[in-house]
Design an enzyme around this catalytic site. Structure first.
Site, PDB file in Angstrom:
ATOM      1  N   ASP A 295       0.868  -1.174   0.000  1.00 53.93           N
ATOM      2  CA  ASP A 295       0.000   0.000   0.000  1.00 53.93           C
ATOM      3  C   ASP A 295       0.913   1.234   0.000  1.00 53.93           C
ATOM      4  O   ASP A 295       2.144   1.136   0.100  1.00 53.93           O
ATOM      5  CB  ASP A 295      -0.961   0.009   1.197  1.00 53.93           C
ATOM      6  CG  ASP A 295      -2.197   0.866   0.906  1.00 53.93           C
ATOM      7  OD1 ASP A 295      -2.139   1.716  -0.008  1.00 53.93           O
ATOM      8  OD2 ASP A 295      -3.220   0.696   1.581  1.00 53.93           O
TER       9      ASP A 295
HETATM   10  C1  NOJ Z   1      -4.024   3.845   0.036  1.00 57.90           C
HETATM   11  C2  NOJ Z   1      -5.214   2.946   0.203  1.00 57.90           C
HETATM   12  O1  NOJ Z   1      -5.118   2.283   1.437  1.00 57.90           O
HETATM   13  C3  NOJ Z   1      -5.359   1.920  -0.897  1.00 57.90           C
HETATM   14  O2  NOJ Z   1      -6.592   1.283  -0.733  1.00 57.90           O
HETATM   15  C4  NOJ Z   1      -5.234   2.546  -2.243  1.00 57.90           C
HETATM   16  O3  NOJ Z   1      -5.396   1.579  -3.244  1.00 57.90           O
HETATM   17  C5  NOJ Z   1      -3.881   3.220  -2.341  1.00 57.90           C
HETATM   18  N1  NOJ Z   1      -3.780   4.247  -1.311  1.00 57.90           N
HETATM   19  C6  NOJ Z   1      -3.674   3.862  -3.685  1.00 57.90           C
HETATM   20  O4  NOJ Z   1      -4.514   4.944  -3.806  1.00 57.90           O
END
Ligand code: NOJ
Length: 750
Positions: A295
């Site tokens: 993430d």
């Molecule tokens: C953080 C989020 O937790 C995740 O769900 C997302 O896909 C990524 N950022 C990219 O935006």
């Protein structure tokens, strides 16, 4: 006699047969992404690449302005040209994506196509309801269709990879991200996550309208303590395996090409550096052969987590846990080379991890045509097509849940005069929800516009803002109500109060909105609340004042049309809750599939006079609305449950049947649910577990015999010795319209 034989025959013909057919075969993941031809191509390519170029394939940069975390990628073009950035997340325009791909194809040494990803969470341009709403439809074919429509639109805009499905089970509506998931139940969650993977990826990743899915957030992110985003998770491996793992596993078994690590720790180690999760469980046990992305800056965050002394050590932890790609964190970019040179990371690990990314680029067809997703002609006509809008409208109305409908106030006859009031009534942006990166508010049908078409005499006034008054707002609202036959009052939470980084400690409707409701109540007009929210809420105050409550969620692009379908009665509501609605935030975390405890109290409405039971002093244990709950404009009755094949042996299947009758005056859809309880186990078992469901359409007065097939997999769990499987013993089984179903039978596994 003849008549009753005919009836029986008719009933049999109408039988609806269901089994866990919506779940992919357990262990199927092992067979995906193993094709020799791709492996050979990858091996040949790897031979020609430098270490730096291999590391470049493990790097994911964010496009300009695409920030969903604390940092931003700089100088992307330069890195693409040098072959040091092989993947990009979120370019704002197609032209920008084409420009970047050209840099890779024309200026970089190896000419490896760039992979473009984006958060396509509940639609791309055509925005579907927020995911928790989608799950409330329990409509697996339509959910698959929604993902397919999203993929078709996104792929036309150069997106080859979505960060979806979000598979995190949660019992805590304080956590803003419950909006992105499918609720609290592992079985339903598994059916939905697999359907979304099928919808996004289609049968062939190389098809022009297929995109890669990404199973997230692996793992157990939905259990962040106190519902506070990014917080610690601490749970037993047993609870994890039984309650949280199934939707991730099912998505992986459905062939998901990628998996995203979660921010949280699991058993003391952040997921992104957690070898148990990534290697032992995901790779080995589940047989996942795709690639793993972190993430947003999750590697860097292992420093403040206190598991790595600096970002170099954090990168070492992640890469050695088998994590392929660093999202926006630059730790692989900056530190991997040194880690390899000093022997802390092996070259074979780099080759394997890089090879897995390259393999996906081959399977997407990018090496055959790097511009295959960049067709400007296709782009011009790809969005808001009738097929997409129809799917969107259909799912939006199927996701709405009728929570209360005193005196059958809904539907509203077309000749009635409606006063539409409240801060969401004429707001297009609010309809789209929090994950609508590419969505356009101007294309959303507001509640007012949708209703106006059917009720030309409707009046509208805002009443108040989300959290504050507007001049004369209440006065105008009261006037409008007084001049109407019925009030439709939109109440709820603004979209920015749900999703990532949007945890709350109160689940009540903002005070000013509640006061508006109180004021309108004084007019004596019947009041229907249209609830706009992306999480369960504490509605204890409101349901006392309102005659009816329709939970609309954040319904998406076709909001107003879908709402009007329900208000007019053209569509009979059928949605059912996939997360429990608590009586008060003090009951949270709350879910239906709890353990009995040694001192049970009030599980299904039973009350004991004994103080020393598991309960609160002043509040019942029961929620306001249980899991699976939702009303219709008609009524359904369940009867004649029977179990065929009882007793069974371990490994056998069992059929459980019941008849459902539409006892009301309108045709309607019902979501029939089957629950079981394993009475005694080698470890304690939940009081109820959903193990089957089916949607049936019943004409007024019609009956159907429903047949559920209970499989060995349905009865299996993480046993006392941690092995997965069935146990002998006595079981209860219920079939009904929600998790409080009372039509009961039993069976034995010998
Ligand atoms: C953080 C989020 O937790 C995740 O769900 C997302 O896909 C990524 N950022 C990219 O935006």
């Amino acid at each position: 006699m003849k008549k009753s034989i005919e009836c029986l025959f008719l009933l049999l013909c109408l039988s609806v047969f269901s089994e866990a057919q919506t779940l992919p075969k357990r262990g199927a993941a092992k067979n995906f992404y193993q094709d020799q031809a791709t492996k050979i191509k990858v091996a040949n390519l790897l031979k020609k690449m430098t270490l730096e170029e291999k590391i470049g394939q493990l790097v994911l940069f964010a496009g300009k302005g695409m920030i969903t975390g604390p940092s931003e990628s700089q100088n992307m073009d330069e890195y693409v040209v040098k072959g040091l950035c092989g993947n990009v997340f979120g370019t704002k325009t197609l032209a920008d994506a084409i420009r970047i791909q050209k840099l890779a194809m024309e200026k970089s040494r190896m000419k490896i196509p760039v992979l473009f990803g984006l958060d396509v969470i509940h639609g791309f341009k055509t925005i579907f309801p927020t995911n928790l709403g989608i799950s409330s439809s329990w409509d697996i074919p339509e959910i698959e269709k929604f993902a397919q429509v999203s993929a078709t639109e996104a792929s036309a805009a150069g997106v080859m990879w979505t960060y979806s499905p979000m598979c995190d089970i949660s019992y805590d509506p304080r956590w803003g991200r419950v909006s992105e998931g499918s609720g609290e139940d592992p079985f339903l969650g598994s059916c939905i996550s697999a359907a979304m993977v099928r919808g996004y990826q289609g049968k062939n990743l190389a098809a022009p309208n297929s995109i890669m899915a990404c199973v997230k957030h692996f793992a157990a992110y939905g259990a962040v303590q106190a519902g506070r985003d990014y917080n610690t998770v601490d749970m037993s491996e047993r609870a994890f395996r039984d309650y949280y793992l199934p939707p991730y596993r099912s998505a992986v078994d459905a062939g998901a090409a990628t998996v995203m690590t979660s921010f949280n720790e699991y058993d003391g180690v952040p997921a992104t550096g957690n070898k148990f999760l990534m290697k032992k469980l995901l790779r080995k046990e589940l047989g996942f052969n795709g690639f793993i992305v972190t993430d947003f800056s999750a590697i860097n965050e292992m420093v403040p987590h206190g598991i790595a002394k600096d970002e170099t050590s954090a990168a070492e932890l992640a890469i050695n846990a088998g994590v392929n790609m660093d999202m926006v964190g630059n730790t692989y970019l900056l530190h991997l080379k040194k880690l390899v040179q000093t022997g802390k990371v092996s070259m074979s690990a780099i080759n394997k991890l890089c090879g897995e990314v390259l393999g996906m680029k081959y399977r997407l067809g990018l090496f055959d045509d790097p511009y295959r997703y960049f067709n400007e002609e296709r782009f011009k006509t790809a969005f808001y097509k009738p097929e997409a809008l129809d799917a969107c409208r259909s799912l939006a109305r199927k996701s709405m849940v009728l929570l209360q409908n005193n005196n059958n106030l809904l539907p509203i006859p077309l000749n009635k005069k409606i006063a539409l009031i409240g801060p969401f009534a004429d707001n297009q942006r609010e309809m789209l929800g929090s994950w609508a990166i590419s969505g356009e508010a101007k294309h959303a049908v507001a509640f007012l516009s949708g209703l106006q078409k059917r009720y030309p005499t409707i009046t509208y006034t805002q009443g108040c803002k989300f959290t504050s008054e507007i001049p004369n707002g209440f006065e105008y609202a009261v006037k409008a109500a007084e001049q109407s036959d019925v009030v439709l009052l939109t109440l709820g939470l603004p979209y920015e109060w749900s999703g990532e980084a949007a945890s709350l400690t109160s689940l009540q409707i903002p005070d000013i909105q509640y006061r508006l409701l109180e004021k309108l109540k004084q007019t004596g007009k019947p009041i229907i609340i249209l609830l706009v929210t992306a999480r369960p809420m504490d509605l204890s105050r409101e349901i006392k004042l309102a005659d009816a409550v329709l939970l609309t969620w954040q319904p998406g692009t076709m909001a107003g049309e879908a709402l009007a379908d329900i208000v007019t009665g053209d569509f009979n509501p059928s949605g059912k809750l996939t997360m429990t609605f608590p009586l008060t935030v003090g009951q949270v975390p709350i879910h239906y599939n709890v353990k009995n405890t040694g001192r049970p109290e009030g599980i299904l409405g039973t009350k004991s006079s004994n103080k020393y039971t598991s309960r609160y002093l002043f509040t019942p244990n029961n929620p306001l609305y249980p899991f699976g709950y939702g009303l219709s404009y008609t009524t359904f009755d369940y009867h004649d449950i029977s179990v065929e094949g009882n007793p069974i042996k371990i490994g056998d299947r069992l059929k459980v049947s019941a008849t459902v009758t539409n006892t009301g005056l309108k045709d309607g859809d019902e979501i029939a649910q089957l629950y079981i309880r394993d009475l005694v186990g080698s470890v304690t078992r939940p009081v109820r577990e959903l193990k089957g469901f089916q949607k049936v359409h019943l004409h007024a007065g019609e009956s159907k015999r429903l047949v559920f097939n209970i499989t060995p997999d349905n009865l299996s769990f993480c046993r006392g010795d941690m092995s997965f499987g069935e146990e002998r013993g006595n079981y209860h089984v219920w079939i009904g319209g929600d998790s409080n179903a009372t039509l009961e039978s039993s069976f034995i596994v010998r």
